[in-house]
Design a protein around this motif. Structure first.
Motif, PDB file in Angstrom:
ATOM      1  N   ALA A  28       3.667  -4.675 -11.989  1.00  0.00           N
ATOM      2  CA  ALA A  28       2.445  -3.868 -12.115  1.00  0.00           C
ATOM      3  C   ALA A  28       2.149  -3.116 -10.822  1.00  0.00           C
ATOM      4  O   ALA A  28       1.739  -1.945 -10.850  1.00  0.00           O
ATOM      5  CB  ALA A  28       1.259  -4.757 -12.496  1.00  0.00           C
ATOM      6  N   LEU A  29       2.358  -3.772  -9.684  1.00  0.00           N
ATOM      7  CA  LEU A  29       2.125  -3.105  -8.401  1.00  0.00           C
ATOM      8  C   LEU A  29       3.090  -1.944  -8.222  1.00  0.00           C
ATOM      9  O   LEU A  29       2.712  -0.871  -7.732  1.00  0.00           O
ATOM     10  CB  LEU A  29       2.286  -4.098  -7.254  1.00  0.00           C
ATOM     11  CG  LEU A  29       1.201  -5.166  -7.129  1.00  0.00           C
ATOM     12  CD1 LEU A  29       1.594  -6.197  -6.074  1.00  0.00           C
ATOM     13  CD2 LEU A  29      -0.147  -4.538  -6.777  1.00  0.00           C
ATOM     14  N   ASP A  30       4.339  -2.133  -8.620  1.00  0.00           N
ATOM     15  CA  ASP A  30       5.328  -1.055  -8.532  1.00  0.00           C
ATOM     16  C   ASP A  30       4.931   0.106  -9.444  1.00  0.00           C
ATOM     17  O   ASP A  30       4.981   1.273  -9.042  1.00  0.00           O
ATOM     18  CB  ASP A  30       6.701  -1.591  -8.926  1.00  0.00           C
ATOM     19  CG  ASP A  30       7.764  -0.502  -8.987  1.00  0.00           C
ATOM     20  OD1 ASP A  30       8.209  -0.059  -7.916  1.00  0.00           O
ATOM     21  OD2 ASP A  30       8.144  -0.099 -10.107  1.00  0.00           O
ATOM     22  N   HIS A  31       4.521  -0.203 -10.660  1.00  0.00           N
ATOM     23  CA  HIS A  31       4.159   0.836 -11.628  1.00  0.00           C
ATOM     24  C   HIS A  31       2.946   1.626 -11.166  1.00  0.00           C
ATOM     25  O   HIS A  31       2.910   2.862 -11.241  1.00  0.00           O
ATOM     26  CB  HIS A  31       3.882   0.194 -12.988  1.00  0.00           C
ATOM     27  CG  HIS A  31       3.506   1.184 -14.056  1.00  0.00           C
ATOM     28  ND1 HIS A  31       2.196   1.587 -14.260  1.00  0.00           N
ATOM     29  CD2 HIS A  31       4.267   1.856 -14.957  1.00  0.00           C
ATOM     30  CE1 HIS A  31       2.165   2.468 -15.237  1.00  0.00           C
ATOM     31  NE2 HIS A  31       3.410   2.647 -15.684  1.00  0.00           N
ATOM     32  N   ASP A  32       1.936   0.919 -10.662  1.00  0.00           N
ATOM     33  CA  ASP A  32       0.668   1.561 -10.293  1.00  0.00           C
ATOM     34  C   ASP A  32       0.646   2.096  -8.860  1.00  0.00           C
ATOM     35  O   ASP A  32      -0.302   2.782  -8.485  1.00  0.00           O
ATOM     36  CB  ASP A  32      -0.489   0.573 -10.473  1.00  0.00           C
ATOM     37  CG  ASP A  32      -0.653   0.128 -11.919  1.00  0.00           C
ATOM     38  OD1 ASP A  32      -0.199   0.858 -12.828  1.00  0.00           O
ATOM     39  OD2 ASP A  32      -1.227  -0.957 -12.131  1.00  0.00           O
ATOM     40  N   GLU A  33       1.663   1.753  -8.072  1.00  0.00           N
ATOM     41  CA  GLU A  33       1.695   2.106  -6.648  1.00  0.00           C
ATOM     42  C   GLU A  33       0.410   1.633  -5.949  1.00  0.00           C
ATOM     43  O   GLU A  33      -0.147   2.317  -5.092  1.00  0.00           O
ATOM     44  CB  GLU A  33       1.882   3.612  -6.449  1.00  0.00           C
ATOM     45  CG  GLU A  33       3.148   4.153  -7.082  1.00  0.00           C
ATOM     46  CD  GLU A  33       3.352   5.630  -6.824  1.00  0.00           C
ATOM     47  OE1 GLU A  33       3.008   6.105  -5.722  1.00  0.00           O
ATOM     48  OE2 GLU A  33       3.862   6.312  -7.729  1.00  0.00           O
ATOM     49  N   ALA A  34      -0.035   0.442  -6.318  1.00  0.00           N
ATOM     50  CA  ALA A  34      -1.327  -0.061  -5.858  1.00  0.00           C
ATOM     51  C   ALA A  34      -1.211  -0.784  -4.524  1.00  0.00           C
ATOM     52  O   ALA A  34      -0.182  -1.397  -4.225  1.00  0.00           O
ATOM     53  CB  ALA A  34      -1.914  -1.005  -6.907  1.00  0.00           C
TER      54      ALA A  34
END
Length: 381
Positions: A28-34
């Motif tokens: 999720a962090l990779d997808h959202d660049e969060a």
């Protein structure tokens, strides 16, 4: 140098945190660049920032080997998180070794507790591998300094509270005319470019910085005027150990994923792990990962001994980074078409591995350093 119980304890802490907190959120962090500020706050409370900073200054008080163990374990969870640990280590090293008591009191504790976010500001459009072409300049004023210039590809630039900025203070003195300045990013004249959208390690924020006549007090200077280049380069030896360990962690995660998949995936009526060609790929993965890990540990031990460690740090970084790219590619190959699809861990690991060949000095620069050290000092013992 053996791995002590203290080393084992912090490695277990980092591994548990990576498994329970980091890895479940990696995709999720990779997808959202969060930017996962909550994860970094937890790491600050666990003492996972400033691994080699002395305990009396708020760090863990361990050595470079301890730092390497932590970086590998965090990277098994997600390399972007380990990368942040590496950034705090560099900044903590600068402050603990070269900061005044007042600078450490103001900055070091809040940074290690993740109450503040730092940036390590070297690279410019024409000064990446070649820092001798640095253009950012700091003029002396009656009451301090005036900073002008720009930086590029700076880790944490979109979110940082404070930057440690390398600038020229003497245009005629080459590398001996550079100094480091502590720059609060809420100072007038500091501006940020947009966040860059990267191929890998996408939760690690990167961007540009602009300094337009930024007024700084005299005590913004870190260390001795004119010694900034040498101070920064000294910190980068340890930084290369960290990136090498991070690369090992990425590759280890790829091996574990590939090994599990090979035992589950069936073709021609049998697990693909039964095919010799695939077995040889797994054998190469574990062989090369083990070799890289041992080289990282050797570099850390050389660094901790206080001797000439530059060649070992560069060898570890160069070998581990090339290995991580090659072996995460093997992990993708073992997964076949699935490995090329977003949402499969090995696809992200392959993307995350590539930058390890570029930052903290490209692998081409590492080879130049290795050759220079070899020609100057002979074959290392």
């Amino acid at each position: 140098m053996p791995i002590t119980e203290t080393h084992q304890e912090i490695r277990r802490t980092a591994r548990r945190f990576a498994e329970e907190v980091i890895r479940p959120r990696a995709e999720a962090l990779d997808h959202d660049e969060a930017f996962p500020a909550d994860i970094y706050w937890q790491m600050g409370q666990l003492g996972l920032f400033g691994i080699t900073v002395p305990a009396e200054m708020g760090g863990a008080g361990l050595d470079a080997l301890g730092y390497a163990l932590v970086m590998e374990e965090l990277s098994r969870g997600y390399a972007s998180i380990a990368d942040q640990c590496g950034l705090y280590e560099l900044i903590g090293t600068l402050l603990s070794l070269h900061g005044t008591d007042a600078q450490r009191e103001r900055w070091l504790g809040p940074l290690l507790a993740a109450e503040l976010k730092p940036a390590y500001c070297l690279t410019e459009a024409e000064a990446g591998s070649d820092l001798s072409n640095l253009k950012t300049f700091a003029d002396k004023t009656a009451d301090g300094w005036r900073l002008t210039g720009s930086k590029l590809w700076i880790h944490n630039a979109p979110v940082a509270d404070v930057g440690f900025v390398l600038a020229r203070t003497d245009k005629e003195a080459g590398k001996r005319g550079m100094s480091i300045f502590i720059v609060p990013f809420d100072a007038p004249g500091v501006s940020r470019g947009p966040k860059e959208h990267k191929m890998g390690q996408r939760a690690s924020q990167v961007g540009a910085l602009q300094f337009d006549d930024v007024r700084l007090p005299a005590d913004a200077l870190l260390g001795t005027e004119g010694r900034g280049f040498h101070i920064m380069m000294g910190a980068l030896d340890k930084g290369r150990i960290g990136i090498a360990a991070l690369a090992v962690g990425i590759a280890q995660a790829g091996l574990e994923a590939a090994l599990a998949y090979a035992g589950q995936r069936r073709q021609f009526g049998q697990p693909v792990a039964d095919f010799q060609g695939l077995q040889w790929m797994l054998a190469d993965m574990v062989k090369d990962i083990t070799a890289a890990r041992l080289l990282v540990h050797h570099a850390a031990e050389a660094f901790d001994s206080g001797g000439q460690s530059t060649i070992f740090c560069s060898m570890a970084k160069c070998f581990a980074a090339d290995m991580a790219v090659a072996q995460t590619a093997n992990a993708v190959q073992i997964f076949g078409g699935s490995g090329y699809i977003r949402g499969f861990e090995v696809e992200r690991l392959y993307r995350d591995a590539k930058i390890t060949q570029i930052y903290e000095g490209t692998n081409q620069i590492q080879r130049t350093i290795i050759a220079r050290e070899l020609l100057k000092n002979g074959v290392p013992a």
